[in-house]
Design an enzyme around this catalytic site. Structure first.
Site, PDB file in Angstrom:
ATOM      1  N   LYS A 275      39.999  45.634  42.500  1.00 53.20           N
ATOM      2  CA  LYS A 275      40.654  44.449  43.050  1.00 53.20           C
ATOM      3  C   LYS A 275      39.633  43.579  43.776  1.00 53.20           C
ATOM      4  O   LYS A 275      38.572  44.051  44.176  1.00 53.20           O
ATOM      5  CB  LYS A 275      41.739  44.878  44.058  1.00 53.20           C
ATOM      6  CG  LYS A 275      42.984  45.485  43.436  1.00 53.20           C
ATOM      7  CD  LYS A 275      44.023  45.760  44.515  1.00 53.20           C
ATOM      8  CE  LYS A 275      45.258  46.427  43.967  1.00 53.20           C
ATOM      9  NZ  LYS A 275      46.045  45.595  43.045  1.00 53.20           N
ATOM     10  N   ARG A 349      52.387  53.111  37.763  1.00 50.96           N
ATOM     11  CA  ARG A 349      53.241  53.592  36.666  1.00 50.96           C
ATOM     12  C   ARG A 349      52.748  54.936  36.133  1.00 50.96           C
ATOM     13  O   ARG A 349      53.528  55.750  35.643  1.00 50.96           O
ATOM     14  CB  ARG A 349      53.307  52.526  35.564  1.00 50.96           C
ATOM     15  CG  ARG A 349      51.983  52.215  34.913  1.00 50.96           C
ATOM     16  CD  ARG A 349      51.988  50.896  34.165  1.00 50.96           C
ATOM     17  NE  ARG A 349      51.930  49.740  35.070  1.00 50.96           N
ATOM     18  CZ  ARG A 349      52.008  48.478  34.659  1.00 50.96           C
ATOM     19  NH1 ARG A 349      52.139  48.196  33.374  1.00 50.96           N
ATOM     20  NH2 ARG A 349      51.947  47.488  35.526  1.00 50.96           N
TER      21      ARG A 349
HETATM   22  N1  BES Z   1      49.879  48.004  43.934  1.00 51.61           N
HETATM   23  C1  BES Z   1      49.732  46.976  42.979  1.00 51.61           C
HETATM   24  C2  BES Z   1      50.867  45.950  43.003  1.00 51.61           C
HETATM   25  C3  BES Z   1      51.027  45.134  44.246  1.00 51.61           C
HETATM   26  C4  BES Z   1      50.556  43.834  44.313  1.00 51.61           C
HETATM   27  C5  BES Z   1      51.715  45.628  45.345  1.00 51.61           C
HETATM   28  C6  BES Z   1      50.739  43.074  45.443  1.00 51.61           C
HETATM   29  C7  BES Z   1      51.902  44.869  46.489  1.00 51.61           C
HETATM   30  C8  BES Z   1      51.414  43.590  46.534  1.00 51.61           C
HETATM   31  C9  BES Z   1      49.698  47.594  41.589  1.00 51.61           C
HETATM   32  O1  BES Z   1      49.134  48.861  41.494  1.00 51.61           O
HETATM   33  C10 BES Z   1      48.867  46.693  40.742  1.00 51.61           C
HETATM   34  O2  BES Z   1      47.709  46.572  41.012  1.00 51.61           O
HETATM   35  N2  BES Z   1      49.475  46.093  39.730  1.00 51.61           N
HETATM   36  C11 BES Z   1      48.788  45.218  38.857  1.00 51.61           C
HETATM   37  C12 BES Z   1      49.242  45.497  37.448  1.00 51.61           C
HETATM   38  C13 BES Z   1      48.409  44.842  36.383  1.00 51.61           C
HETATM   39  C14 BES Z   1      47.018  45.410  36.366  1.00 51.61           C
HETATM   40  C15 BES Z   1      49.084  45.041  35.054  1.00 51.61           C
HETATM   41  C16 BES Z   1      49.121  43.779  39.250  1.00 51.61           C
HETATM   42  O3  BES Z   1      50.246  43.517  39.666  1.00 51.61           O
HETATM   43  O4  BES Z   1      48.243  42.935  39.162  1.00 51.61           O
HETATM   44 MN    MN Z   2      47.036  48.820  41.280  1.00 51.83          MN
END
Ligand code: BES
Ligand code: MN
Ligand code: ZN
Length: 494
Positions: A275, A349
């Protein structure tokens, strides 16, 4: 501190603050008239002068209140009388309590409003008690000088004919508030303090205190369970994973079991699909689903609801190291489904996949999972609304209706078959991301593969579980969203 219930007249209650709710254009009768008389008519003069408006959650402190046994009066607006409901009353109570608790060692006496339609005495007392428990706890407990302080004492004032209802409401509201604080505390503490092992320890302690049985699965047990998907996420971290199971049997032995499954990524760096710093900043909150599953299950037990509930928490840290799982890896989940990893940041997931299949094989009859799963859900519904996804409309309707009763905003999104196409992989049964669009739904379609035929609802709480700023009526950080909805679901099952 135990909240007292008293039938004293308002002006006789001894406390640093007497908190009284006032509607717009208030009806100056009953206890309110008696209070006004004790104050020599100053309340009616304040109303007349337009200083005491009664606007929702507006505070008017009266610092000099001779004629009252309390040292000061805090009038809090309840808004228009005919619009008052649980949510609005909660906002008013939280604002008042948070204001009182901003100073050390304050006691309060809180007067329940008399004869307000749309809110029973028991419900009003439960909301007041919840505010008294939740309001004084902030996200700043590690500051040298926190801005929130425990109350010295708290009393709820009720008319004599409502005493029994008020007592029952206070007991219920206290349990719910304490559950919310447990959830909040786990989410708000930093990731160096809350990691899979320490979460599991905190969970076992809290479960023991609530008289609920608790099991913790460690690395070797997870390997024996063939949780290849969860273990892959965990392998980049120095912190070993855990799965925590808390079991409450309040219902008949042959009654169905509700499984509450929570995503517990104690820190989500994104893994090798790292990230940005900004995206990572709040990722201590990525275990909010697990903290909610724990808080709700223990509250359901402490309330003694006649239901069987098992909470499952999948706890991992998603980190970067020489041992991190990689893009192109093919994982074999517990139920045999093979997964091509195309993004290590779609880790929630992968964790839930194995925990859901474990729940299915361990006696779950109906399932609700909670997860801070996708940013896409926040894009779709905004920061304050929980996304609802299901394979069974009756079960979805039950959860949506419980959310409505609890006053928590939730909205269902579709699960059309064609979304599943987006998860196809050339090398495995599926991949762990969909395309660019519909990300909250493709994530839910991914999870659907692991719940068999069981009625299942997935709640994406990425938006509402964590608030970026403090507000008058609520602290920033963890919101403990969906704890009350889950309790309400259990209450309607029993
Ligand atoms: N934990 C994050 C989602 C999230 C984003 C929670 C903002 C709280 C606030 C999750 O693990 C994630 O990173 N999801 C990705 C999925 C993508 C890579 C398909 C996302 O939402 O960008
Ligand atoms: Mn994530
Ligand atoms: Zn995550």
């Amino acid at each position: 501190m135990e909240i007292q219930v008293s039938t004293q007249a308002w002006h006789e209650a001894e406390a640093d603050w007497l908190v009284v709710g006032v509607t717009e254009s208030p009806d100056l009768s009953g206890s309110f008239a008696a209070l006004d008389a004790s104050l020599g008519g100053s309340l009616s003069r304040l109303v007349e002068a337009g200083d005491l408006t009664g606007k929702l959650a507006e505070l008017l402190p009266v610092l000099d209140a001779p004629g009252l046994s309390a040292r000061r009066l805090l009038a809090v607006g309840l808004g228009k009388a005919d619009e008052l409901n649980g949510e609005r009353f909660c906002k008013a109570m939280m604002t008042a309590v948070r204001s009182v608790a901003s100073k050390k060692d304050r006691s309060l006496a809180l007067a329940l409003p008399e004869s307000l339609s749309g809110l029973s005495t028991a419900d009003a007392a439960a909301i007041a008690a919840r505010a008294i428990v939740v309001g004084p706890v902030g996200q700043d407990s590690l500051k040298t000088e926190p801005g929130h302080h425990p109350l010295a004492a708290a009393t709820v004032l009720t008319p004599v004919d409502g005493e029994a209802d008020a007592k029952a409401g206070v007991t219920k509201g206290t349990i719910i508030g304490e559950a919310m604080n447990l959830t909040r505390n786990l989410v708000d503490l930093p990731p160096e303090m809350i990691y899979p092992e320490s979460f599991a320890e905190r969970a076992s302690e809290a479960a023991a205190a609530a008289g609920v049985s608790c099991r913790v699965l460690g690395q070797s047990e997870l390997e024996a369970e063939k949780m290849g998907s969860l273990l892959a996420v965990a392998q980049g971290s120095d912190r070993p994973p855990r799965v925590v199971i808390v079991e409450y049997k309040g219902g008949k032995a042959d009654a169905p079991t509700l499984a509450i499954v929570g995503k517990g990524v104690t820190f989500d760096s994104g893994g090798l699909s790292l990230k940005t710093s900004e995206g990572m900043l709040t990722m201590k909150c990525d275990m909010a689903g697990a903290a909610t599953a724990l808080g709700a299950t223990l509250a359901i037990a402490r309330l003694g609801l006649p239901v069987n509930v098992t909470g499952y928490m999948g706890l991992v840290e998603n980190m970067v190291s020489g041992n991190s799982y990689k893009l192109g890896d093919i994982l074999t989940a517990r139920n045999g489904v093979t997964i091509e990893v195309q993004n290590t940041d779609a880790e929630g997931r992968l964790v839930l996949a194995d925990v859901l299949s474990y729940a299915v094989d361990n006696g779950a009859d109906k399932i609700i999972d909670l997860a801070t799963l996708t940013g896409a859900c926040v894009v779709a519904l905004g920061e304050d609304v929980t996304g609802v996804f299901s394979n069974n409309q009756d079960w979805a309707d039950a959860v949506l209706s419980a959310a409505k009763t609890a006053g928590e905003d939730a909205w269902q999104l579709p699960m059309f078959d064609h979304y599943a196409e987006l998860l196809k992989s050339d090398v495995a049964d599926c991949r762990n991301i969909g395309g660019r669009w519909g990300g909250a739904i493709t994530a839910a379609k991914f999870l659907e593969q692991f719940v068999g035929e069981k009625p299942w609802v997935h709640l994406d709480i990425a938006g509402p579980s964590f608030a970026s700023s403090n507000k008058g009526h609520r602290e920033g950080g963890s919101t403990a969203c969906m704890v009350r909805t889950l309790i309400e679901v259990a209450a309607t099952l029993g």
